[in-house]
Design a protein around this motif. Structure first.
Motif, PDB file in Angstrom:
ATOM      1  N   ALA A   1       4.254   7.890   3.677  1.00 14.29           N
ATOM      2  CA  ALA A   1       5.556   7.454   3.209  1.00 14.29           C
ATOM      3  C   ALA A   1       6.543   8.603   3.326  1.00 14.29           C
ATOM      4  O   ALA A   1       6.141   9.775   3.329  1.00 14.29           O
ATOM      5  CB  ALA A   1       5.459   6.970   1.756  1.00 14.29           C
TER       6      ALA A   1
ATOM      7  N   SER B   1      -5.717   1.578  -4.072  1.00 17.93           N
ATOM      8  CA  SER B   1      -4.338   1.102  -3.954  1.00 17.93           C
ATOM      9  C   SER B   1      -4.200  -0.106  -3.021  1.00 17.93           C
ATOM     10  O   SER B   1      -3.216  -0.841  -3.103  1.00 17.93           O
ATOM     11  CB  SER B   1      -3.434   2.232  -3.466  1.00 17.93           C
ATOM     12  OG  SER B   1      -3.883   2.731  -2.222  1.00 17.93           O
TER      13      SER B   1
ATOM     14  N   GLU C   1       5.730  -0.055  -2.198  1.00 19.52           N
ATOM     15  CA  GLU C   1       5.017   1.233  -2.101  1.00 19.52           C
ATOM     16  C   GLU C   1       4.038   1.293  -0.930  1.00 19.52           C
ATOM     17  O   GLU C   1       3.467   2.334  -0.648  1.00 19.52           O
ATOM     18  CB  GLU C   1       4.284   1.550  -3.406  1.00 19.52           C
ATOM     19  CG  GLU C   1       3.359   0.462  -3.894  1.00 19.52           C
ATOM     20  CD  GLU C   1       4.006  -0.423  -4.940  1.00 19.52           C
ATOM     21  OE1 GLU C   1       5.204  -0.754  -4.788  1.00 19.52           O
ATOM     22  OE2 GLU C   1       3.306  -0.797  -5.907  1.00 19.52           O
ATOM     23  N   ASP C   2       3.864   0.183  -0.234  1.00 19.41           N
ATOM     24  CA  ASP C   2       3.035   0.187   0.979  1.00 19.41           C
ATOM     25  C   ASP C   2       3.817   0.650   2.206  1.00 19.41           C
ATOM     26  O   ASP C   2       3.235   0.852   3.274  1.00 19.41           O
ATOM     27  CB  ASP C   2       2.485  -1.213   1.265  1.00 19.41           C
ATOM     28  CG  ASP C   2       1.496  -1.686   0.218  1.00 19.41           C
ATOM     29  OD1 ASP C   2       1.555  -2.877  -0.150  1.00 19.41           O
ATOM     30  OD2 ASP C   2       0.658  -0.873  -0.220  1.00 19.41           O
TER      31      ASP C   2
END
Length: 126
Positions: free
Chosen positions: A40, A63, A89-90
């Motif tokens: 990320a 996760s 958040e992926d």
């Protein structure tokens, strides 16, 4: 040069799905466990799991467990990552790589020659 070529990244809304592909270019994946990684913006690359050489075993980070699924087709020298119920958040750049230590709770550690590719961008946003 031999490397993995990732594809399939896209912009999807939260809750959406994507299927990523990881194709080997210039080498065979038949004897390689394949790991999946993501990075990320502003964060370090993290491993999200791996699939063994025959595909008989897969291992997932907490996760993504229950939402992501790895598979592979050795005849096509290609691995796949099915992603469901995507969350913001992926988002990140997704990579695949040749790994060892895949299984028994291990998520895969990149080999010295891991055949890193350029990755494919996944964006999760409404």
């Amino acid at each position: 040069q031999p490397q993995f070529v990732e594809s399939g990244g896209d912009l999807v809304p939260p809750g959406g799905s994507l299927r990523l592909s990881c194709a080997a270019s210039g080498f065979s994946t038949n004897i390689l466990a394949i790991g999946w990684f993501r990075q990320a913006p502003g964060k370090e690359r993290e491993g999200i799991g791996c699939i063994t050489t025959t595909g008989s075993s897969t291992n997932y980070a907490d996760s993504v467990k229950g939402r992501f699924a790895f598979s592979r087709d050795n005849a096509k020298n290609t691995a796949y990552l099915e992603m469901n119920n995507l969350k913001p958040e992926d988002a990140g750049i997704y990579y695949c790589a040749a790994v060892f230590l895949c299984g028994m709770g291990y998520l895969g550690t990149p080999l010295p020659k891991a055949y890193w590719g350029q990755g494919t961008q996944v964006t999760v946003s409404s």
